[in-house]
Design a protein around this motif. Structure first.
Motif, PDB file in Angstrom:
ATOM      1  N   ALA A   2       0.818  -1.217   0.000  1.00  0.00           N
ATOM      2  CA  ALA A   2       0.000   0.000   0.000  1.00  0.00           C
ATOM      3  C   ALA A   2       0.850   1.265   0.000  1.00  0.00           C
ATOM      4  O   ALA A   2       0.479   2.271  -0.616  1.00  0.00           O
ATOM      5  CB  ALA A   2      -0.936   0.003   1.212  1.00  0.00           C
ATOM      6  N   VAL A   3       1.994   1.237   0.681  1.00  0.00           N
ATOM      7  CA  VAL A   3       2.862   2.420   0.718  1.00  0.00           C
ATOM      8  C   VAL A   3       3.408   2.721  -0.673  1.00  0.00           C
ATOM      9  O   VAL A   3       3.417   3.874  -1.124  1.00  0.00           O
ATOM     10  CB  VAL A   3       4.017   2.218   1.723  1.00  0.00           C
ATOM     11  CG1 VAL A   3       4.974   3.410   1.681  1.00  0.00           C
ATOM     12  CG2 VAL A   3       3.473   2.049   3.134  1.00  0.00           C
ATOM     13  N   ASP A   4       3.853   1.676  -1.380  1.00  0.00           N
ATOM     14  CA  ASP A   4       4.337   1.856  -2.752  1.00  0.00           C
ATOM     15  C   ASP A   4       3.226   2.376  -3.658  1.00  0.00           C
ATOM     16  O   ASP A   4       3.468   3.224  -4.524  1.00  0.00           O
ATOM     17  CB  ASP A   4       4.872   0.538  -3.312  1.00  0.00           C
ATOM     18  CG  ASP A   4       6.241   0.168  -2.758  1.00  0.00           C
ATOM     19  OD1 ASP A   4       6.944   1.080  -2.282  1.00  0.00           O
ATOM     20  OD2 ASP A   4       6.592  -1.016  -2.786  1.00  0.00           O
ATOM     21  N   ILE A   5       2.014   1.852  -3.473  1.00  0.00           N
ATOM     22  CA  ILE A   5       0.905   2.256  -4.340  1.00  0.00           C
ATOM     23  C   ILE A   5       0.517   3.713  -4.092  1.00  0.00           C
ATOM     24  O   ILE A   5       0.257   4.470  -5.035  1.00  0.00           O
ATOM     25  CB  ILE A   5      -0.307   1.321  -4.140  1.00  0.00           C
ATOM     26  CG1 ILE A   5       0.078  -0.117  -4.471  1.00  0.00           C
ATOM     27  CG2 ILE A   5      -1.476   1.776  -5.010  1.00  0.00           C
ATOM     28  CD1 ILE A   5       0.728  -0.305  -5.835  1.00  0.00           C
ATOM     29  N   LEU A   6       0.473   4.121  -2.819  1.00  0.00           N
ATOM     30  CA  LEU A   6       0.170   5.523  -2.527  1.00  0.00           C
ATOM     31  C   LEU A   6       1.232   6.421  -3.142  1.00  0.00           C
ATOM     32  O   LEU A   6       0.920   7.470  -3.733  1.00  0.00           O
ATOM     33  CB  LEU A   6       0.101   5.751  -1.018  1.00  0.00           C
ATOM     34  CG  LEU A   6      -0.177   7.200  -0.573  1.00  0.00           C
ATOM     35  CD1 LEU A   6      -1.474   7.724  -1.167  1.00  0.00           C
ATOM     36  CD2 LEU A   6      -0.192   7.308   0.945  1.00  0.00           C
ATOM     37  N   ARG A   7       2.493   6.025  -3.027  1.00  0.00           N
ATOM     38  CA  ARG A   7       3.589   6.782  -3.623  1.00  0.00           C
ATOM     39  C   ARG A   7       3.419   6.840  -5.148  1.00  0.00           C
ATOM     40  O   ARG A   7       3.587   7.886  -5.769  1.00  0.00           O
ATOM     41  CB  ARG A   7       4.923   6.137  -3.256  1.00  0.00           C
ATOM     42  CG  ARG A   7       6.135   6.970  -3.602  1.00  0.00           C
ATOM     43  CD  ARG A   7       7.415   6.203  -3.330  1.00  0.00           C
ATOM     44  NE  ARG A   7       7.620   5.904  -1.917  1.00  0.00           N
ATOM     45  CZ  ARG A   7       7.611   4.695  -1.399  1.00  0.00           C
ATOM     46  NH1 ARG A   7       7.410   3.628  -2.159  1.00  0.00           N
ATOM     47  NH2 ARG A   7       7.820   4.519  -0.113  1.00  0.00           N
ATOM     48  N   GLY A   8       3.060   5.714  -5.752  1.00  0.00           N
ATOM     49  CA  GLY A   8       2.883   5.664  -7.203  1.00  0.00           C
ATOM     50  C   GLY A   8       1.709   6.494  -7.683  1.00  0.00           C
ATOM     51  O   GLY A   8       1.785   7.187  -8.701  1.00  0.00           O
ATOM     52  N   ILE A   9       0.588   6.445  -6.946  1.00  0.00           N
ATOM     53  CA  ILE A   9      -0.576   7.266  -7.294  1.00  0.00           C
ATOM     54  C   ILE A   9      -0.210   8.743  -7.256  1.00  0.00           C
ATOM     55  O   ILE A   9      -0.612   9.534  -8.123  1.00  0.00           O
ATOM     56  CB  ILE A   9      -1.743   6.974  -6.319  1.00  0.00           C
ATOM     57  CG1 ILE A   9      -2.292   5.564  -6.556  1.00  0.00           C
ATOM     58  CG2 ILE A   9      -2.854   8.008  -6.472  1.00  0.00           C
ATOM     59  CD1 ILE A   9      -3.293   5.121  -5.510  1.00  0.00           C
ATOM     60  N   THR A  10       0.584   9.106  -6.258  1.00  0.00           N
ATOM     61  CA  THR A  10       0.992  10.503  -6.103  1.00  0.00           C
ATOM     62  C   THR A  10       1.873  10.951  -7.257  1.00  0.00           C
ATOM     63  O   THR A  10       1.680  12.044  -7.813  1.00  0.00           O
ATOM     64  CB  THR A  10       1.737  10.677  -4.771  1.00  0.00           C
ATOM     65  OG1 THR A  10       0.888  10.263  -3.694  1.00  0.00           O
ATOM     66  CG2 THR A  10       2.126  12.120  -4.562  1.00  0.00           C
ATOM     67  N   VAL A  11       2.858  10.135  -7.639  1.00  0.00           N
ATOM     68  CA  VAL A  11       3.735  10.500  -8.758  1.00  0.00           C
ATOM     69  C   VAL A  11       2.928  10.603 -10.053  1.00  0.00           C
ATOM     70  O   VAL A  11       3.099  11.558 -10.829  1.00  0.00           O
ATOM     71  CB  VAL A  11       4.872   9.473  -8.913  1.00  0.00           C
ATOM     72  CG1 VAL A  11       5.677   9.746 -10.189  1.00  0.00           C
ATOM     73  CG2 VAL A  11       5.802   9.520  -7.708  1.00  0.00           C
ATOM     74  N   ALA A  12       2.038   9.637 -10.295  1.00  0.00           N
ATOM     75  CA  ALA A  12       1.197   9.690 -11.489  1.00  0.00           C
ATOM     76  C   ALA A  12       0.355  10.969 -11.493  1.00  0.00           C
ATOM     77  O   ALA A  12       0.179  11.620 -12.529  1.00  0.00           O
ATOM     78  CB  ALA A  12       0.308   8.457 -11.569  1.00  0.00           C
TER      79      ALA A  12
END
Length: 381
Positions: free
Chosen positions: A7-17
């Motif tokens: 989930a931490v990676d996904i939140l980070r990825g959503i933010t970058v996108a």
């Protein structure tokens, strides 16, 4: 922390996108309202992406510093200083690249004449560098039980500074302008426009970096929560509760402390950190507890190489907006202009074309990131 939380990676990825999406419309003159920043006071979805990234940076900072037991050492100080310098220099190098590329198409402008005269000293990467450095120093030098008090002191002090210094009004008398302008110089600052006025007010300025340090420390404390609570359900409850508390306090505080991204006000810190905490709690529940992760690969590509993907997107944005494919009379046809025109021919409104260009830009950046992801190449910045 045990098993790595996806989930931490996904939140980070959503933010970058999101940062890539909102920063690269086909036309700045044709935006859907949610895809633009609030002019001054207020909050749009676009105003959430950068603070979410700072929040997740704080979460990751806890994991990183934990390897050193949060104790000062030569190795840790070298790591912190090196990363700070690298992030700061990246911000400048990206600007220099843009200046150099534009000078190639303007024979009257020579890069070496403007490399410093037109350099914006602060920016997104520079702010990340500063909050990482001062956030790390606070985490190393203060006992963790004192950090919530430090966060509170910073936010209250900053609110008072803005309150007595007209910091909530868009005027040349604003304390942010008065503080940053003599230090940075007008030619080295970003210029904001609101209410028909244009000012040298840098949204990543020196004074407004202060509450951003508190921001990254809130993320740090959430990282601490993820480590200390081993059961994911306990993590979800703790993070969601504190997220709701921050949201409520921030929402109530904005009646006296307006929510403003460009001034990074204290209410803005609480509201955005509260939202980020709640989103993280929902992602942990959906992904790490319920196992609903089939949709995650796209965002994980950005999440495992966040700063590199953002840097790549920033460079591509400069190239797309500068490199010319030809001329239409006196008007240059850039890569961006050509792609935007293609979307215009396929849609009924300029706003839709602008949005589709932004989405296609994110996908182009994702392709490069996906190649690294599949090859298990992780570039740490």
């Amino acid at each position: 922390m045990g098993k790595r939380l996806l989930a931490v990676d996904i939140l980070r990825g959503i933010t970058v996108a999101g940062m890539l999406l909102f920063n690269n419309p086909g036309s700045w003159g044709h935006l859907y309202t949610p895809l633009g920043h609030a002019e001054w006071i207020g909050l749009t979805p676009t105003d959430l992406v950068f603070p979410f990234f700072v929040f997740v940076m704080g979460v990751s900072m806890y994991f990183s510093l934990r390897k050193f037991q949060f104790k000062p050492s030569a190795g840790l100080m070298v790591k912190v200083v090196r990363r700070t310098v690298i992030l700061f220099l990246i911000g400048w190098v990206v600007q220099w690249f843009g200046m150099w590329l534009r000078s190639l198409y303007n024979p009257d402008v020579h890069f070496f004449d403007i490399w410093w005269a037109k350099l914006r000293i602060l920016g997104v990467f520079q702010r990340l560098a500063l909050v990482y450095f001062f956030g790390s120093m606070a985490a190393i030098l203060f006992k963790q039980r004192f950090i919530p008090w430090l966060i509170g002191i910073i936010l209250v002090a900053y609110a008072i500074i803005l309150g007595v210094g007209q910091g909530y009004t868009f005027t040349s008398d604003n304390i942010l302008v008065q503080f940053d302008l003599p230090i940075l110089g007008e030619d080295h600052m970003y210029h904001e426009s609101a209410e028909g006025i244009r000012l040298a007010l840098d949204p990543e300025g020196i004074l407004s970096t202060l509450p951003c340090i508190a921001h990254v420390l809130i993320g740090f404390m959430v990282g601490k929560c993820l480590v200390e609570f081993h059961d994911n359900r306990d993590r979800v409850v703790q993070i969601a509760v504190w997220g709701c508390v921050m949201l409520l306090v921030g929402w109530l505080a904005q009646y006296g402390i307006p929510c403003c991204k460009k001034a990074w006000t204290s209410s803005y810190v609480l509201i955005t950190c509260g939202m980020a905490s709640c989103v993280l709690a929902m992602l942990i529940y959906a992904i790490d507890i319920k196992g609903h992760n089939r949709w995650c690969n796209f965002f994980q590509t950005f999440g495992v190489n966040p700063l590199f993907c953002y840097l790549l997107g920033t460079i591509l944005s400069i190239v797309f907006g500068t490199v010319r494919l030809g001329m239409d009379g006196d008007k240059p046809i850039t890569i961006k202009g050509s792609l935007y025109s293609m979307w215009q021919s396929m849609t009924t409104t300029d706003e839709a074309a602008s949005c589709l260009f932004a989405i296609s830009f994110v996908l182009i950046t994702w392709i490069f990131g996906y190649i690294l992801y599949k090859k298990k190449i992780y570039i740490k910045i």
